[in-house]
Write a protein that holds these residues in place. Structure first.
Motif, mmCIF file in Angstrom:
data_model
loop_
_atom_site.group_PDB
_atom_site.id
_atom_site.type_symbol
_atom_site.label_atom_id
_atom_site.label_comp_id
_atom_site.label_asym_id
_atom_site.label_seq_id
_atom_site.Cartn_x
_atom_site.Cartn_y
_atom_site.Cartn_z
ATOM 1 N N TYR A 135 1.445 5.449 -3.587
ATOM 2 C CA TYR A 135 2.376 4.805 -4.831
ATOM 3 C C TYR A 135 3.402 5.588 -4.929
ATOM 4 O O TYR A 135 3.128 6.887 -5.178
ATOM 5 C CB TYR A 135 1.159 4.537 -6.041
ATOM 6 C CG TYR A 135 0.397 3.626 -5.840
ATOM 7 C CD1 TYR A 135 0.556 2.100 -5.912
ATOM 8 C CD2 TYR A 135 -1.246 3.956 -5.789
ATOM 9 C CE1 TYR A 135 -0.599 1.320 -5.782
ATOM 10 C CE2 TYR A 135 -2.103 2.977 -5.533
ATOM 11 C CZ TYR A 135 -1.914 1.425 -5.309
ATOM 12 O OH TYR A 135 -2.635 0.661 -5.491
ATOM 13 N N GLU A 136 4.464 5.108 -5.655
ATOM 14 C CA GLU A 136 5.577 5.818 -6.127
ATOM 15 C C GLU A 136 5.490 6.092 -7.690
ATOM 16 O O GLU A 136 5.984 6.964 -8.287
ATOM 17 C CB GLU A 136 6.801 5.506 -6.041
ATOM 18 C CG GLU A 136 7.210 5.360 -4.440
ATOM 19 C CD GLU A 136 8.455 4.772 -3.926
ATOM 20 O OE1 GLU A 136 9.430 5.174 -4.576
ATOM 21 O OE2 GLU A 136 8.617 4.070 -2.913
ATOM 22 N N TRP A 137 4.596 5.051 -8.260
ATOM 23 C CA TRP A 137 4.305 5.123 -9.649
ATOM 24 C C TRP A 137 2.862 4.764 -10.056
ATOM 25 O O TRP A 137 2.253 3.732 -9.652
ATOM 26 C CB TRP A 137 5.517 3.860 -10.274
ATOM 27 C CG TRP A 137 6.704 4.497 -10.504
ATOM 28 C CD1 TRP A 137 7.774 4.226 -9.500
ATOM 29 C CD2 TRP A 137 7.481 5.209 -11.495
ATOM 30 N NE1 TRP A 137 9.136 4.773 -10.223
ATOM 31 C CE2 TRP A 137 8.843 5.327 -11.251
ATOM 32 C CE3 TRP A 137 6.915 5.699 -13.031
ATOM 33 C CZ2 TRP A 137 9.871 5.857 -12.080
ATOM 34 C CZ3 TRP A 137 8.132 6.417 -13.709
ATOM 35 C CH2 TRP A 137 9.354 6.283 -13.131
ATOM 36 N N MET A 146 3.074 11.270 -7.328
ATOM 37 C CA MET A 146 3.910 10.014 -7.866
ATOM 38 C C MET A 146 4.409 10.254 -9.351
ATOM 39 O O MET A 146 3.824 10.981 -10.068
ATOM 40 C CB MET A 146 3.053 8.793 -7.837
ATOM 41 C CG MET A 146 2.067 8.606 -8.878
ATOM 42 S SD MET A 146 0.543 9.754 -8.709
ATOM 43 C CE MET A 146 -0.254 9.232 -7.132
ATOM 44 N N ARG A 147 5.450 9.445 -9.700
ATOM 45 C CA ARG A 147 5.817 9.563 -10.941
ATOM 46 C C ARG A 147 4.932 8.723 -11.874
ATOM 47 O O ARG A 147 4.167 7.818 -11.562
ATOM 48 C CB ARG A 147 7.338 8.939 -11.061
ATOM 49 C CG ARG A 147 8.308 10.149 -10.563
ATOM 50 C CD ARG A 147 9.610 9.090 -10.659
ATOM 51 N NE ARG A 147 10.717 10.255 -10.422
ATOM 52 C CZ ARG A 147 11.882 9.904 -10.041
ATOM 53 N NH1 ARG A 147 12.261 8.611 -9.667
ATOM 54 N NH2 ARG A 147 12.911 10.940 -9.562
ATOM 55 N N VAL A 172 9.607 -0.631 -4.366
ATOM 56 C CA VAL A 172 8.738 0.443 -4.817
ATOM 57 C C VAL A 172 7.520 0.097 -4.928
ATOM 58 O O VAL A 172 7.290 -0.995 -5.986
ATOM 59 C CB VAL A 172 9.606 1.015 -6.246
ATOM 60 C CG1 VAL A 172 8.654 2.062 -6.746
ATOM 61 C CG2 VAL A 172 11.027 1.678 -5.674
#
Length: 507
Positions: A304-306, A335-336, A380
């Protein structure tokens, strides 16, 4: 070795939870058993999270002998017992009698003084008991005496001639009798008098008069116990010093419906503004019915990126499950993190996690706009962590911008019908001024329990306050519209909206 029990006779103060002593709070945190009286503020029982709570009762009050026997029994079993009493344990509260019985039974006990209504209620009514320009002493007596209490019979002929302020406890039911007696024994009929009901609480009500008129005025205003009466020239200072009754939500009964675990700060905020807060939690939180999706998300966190959290409870629930699988916070990956709303962001910061994006409004399109402004989210991959059975608006809005969203339920909302302090009964019997809703689920569960439209018909003065658009949408399904909607969509914003509406109504 079996631990020795102990009993602590703790004064809870006259009503305002903030008047409990530090020692009292410490003992409540340690208590195994709390035996509490009716006039004790239920908010204090939050301080005893692991204790067995025993209410002395109201209509069928537990006899004094039974209370004493219960304290001794639990202490002999090695328990730490807190006997939580209104005001101060040794002032008109039978604390002395209880201590005698404990001493006779050779039970260790400690007396923790409490703030007495004798001084606190006049303070909250803006009446100093002593004042250099008026008097340098005060006398306290009870206006209520049982037939058996011949040893403590009052001498009104002497009381009438004692100089200084006079404070009368438990004198409401015989108010006409003892005021006439004082006048008959020489006390001036024009002596200023104030009677205060439910002093130091959001229900406080004060009536001013003279010794000759106060009985009729109190009857007209429906003053009944618990009440305290003050006689003397210092009552005149109330016009200038009445601070408590000028708070912005004074006289307003506000119902808080959010989960008990989350309501504490909101309750304290409303109480600080002078409201009479009725806490009726209609929801509580439980693990999701199917935890498989959460487990699978843990296995691919690095993909995951977020991570997107929509509530403080989502943060708590996610990390409770996370640390059952992982031992190190670093396993969360790089991740963010996005947090919808300041309360959610604050919860993440408690874990020393940086919040990269914080959309202030929990409205699907607004959250998506915040992401789009921050970066392109085309392709994303996001992990959306929120309640089970949440609305589809947010994932749809993100997907419309090209994001790949895994919608993961990390907790579910269930009904909370517990009512240990009779708050629900009180609402149905007496009504309120405001119902506050902090989520759509609080609306749904409140309606299931109390039939919201019918309640509003029964009590026409009740108004609804919504925390934001999503909550207002749920109200609209019942053909209801809130009188106020918070902005920002937080409990702080909700309290501010109530203050502003009350200010406008008072014009």
């Amino acid at each position: 070795m079996k631990s020795k029990g102990a009993v602590y006779l703790v004064g809870a103060g006259p009503g305002d939870a903030g008047l409990l002593t530090l020692r009292g709070a410490e003992l409540l945190a340690r208590a195994d058993v709390v035996i509490y009286d009716t006039l004790v503020n239920p908010e204090l029982l939050r301080l005893a999270p692991r204790a067995e709570l025993i209410h002395r009762g109201t209509r069928q009050a537990m006899p004094q002998a039974e209370i004493t026997a219960l304290m001794i029994e639990r202490a002999r079993a090695g328990k730490t017992v807190v006997r939580l009493k209104g005001g101060d344990p040794f002032i008109f509260g039978r604390g002395g009698e209880e201590a005698e019985e404990l001493a006779a039974a050779k039970i260790f006990f400690e007396v923790v003084p409490g703030v007495s209504s004798i001084s606190a209620v006049p303070d909250y009514a803006g009446i100093p008991l002593t004042h250099r320009a008026h008097c340098s002493s005060f006398t306290v007596f009870t206006g209520h005496a049982e037939a058996a209490e011949t040893a403590t019979d009052l001498r009104y002929d002497q009381i009438a001639n004692i100089p200084g302020t006079k404070v009368v406890l438990m004198g409401t039911e015989r108010l006409d009798e003892w005021t006439r007696s004082l006048i008959a024994h020489g006390m001036p009929p024009a002596t200023p008098v104030a009677i205060i009901r439910w002093g130091t609480t959001g229900r406080q009500k004060s009536v001013d008069g003279t010794l000759a008129t106060i009985a009729k005025l109190a009857a007209k205003e429906g003053i009944s116990p618990p009440a305290l009466t003050i006689l003397g020239d210092v009552v005149k200072l109330r016009k200038k010093l009445n601070w408590f009754e000028k708070r912005p939500l004074f006289g307003q009964r506000v119902v808080v419906t959010r989960a008990r675990a989350q309501a504490g700060e909101f309750v304290r905020q409303l109480s600080g503004l002078g409201a009479d807060v009725l806490e009726i939690p209609v929801i509580k939180f439980a693990p999701p019915q199917n935890q498989r999706s959460v487990t699978e998300a843990f296995l691919e966190l690095n993909s995951y990126e977020w991570l997107v959290f929509t509530s403080a409870n989502g943060v708590t629930s996610f990390f409770e499950m996370f640390f059952k699988v992982h031992e190190d916070m670093r396993d969360i990956g790089g991740m963010r993190i996005a947090a919808v709303g300041p309360a959610t962001a604050a919860k993440l910061r408690e874990l020393h996690l940086k919040v990269d994006l914080m959309p202030a409004d929990y409205v699907g399109k607004e959250v998506a706009k915040a992401f789009a402004k921050f970066q392109s989210i085309e392709n994303v991959k996001m992990c959306l962590l929120r309640a089970e059975a949440a609305t589809p608006d947010l994932p749809k809005a993100l997907e419309d911008l090209g994001a790949i969203v895994d919608d993961i339920p990390c907790y579910r909302t269930v009904a909370d019908t517990d009512d240990p302090f009779g708050a629900g009964e009180k609402l149905l019997a007496e009504g309120a001024d405001w119902l506050t809703f902090t989520s759509g689920s609080t609306v749904e569960h409140f309606h299931a329990r109390f039939k919201l439209p019918e309640l509003l018909k029964k009590f026409s003065q009740i108004k609804i306050a919504s925390v934001g658009p999503e909550t207002t949408k749920t109200l609209a399904k019942l053909d209801l519209k809130p009188a106020v909607e918070a902005k920002p969509h937080t409990t702080e914003g909700l309290a501010a909206a109530l203050v502003e509406k009350n200010r406008q109504s008072a014009r």
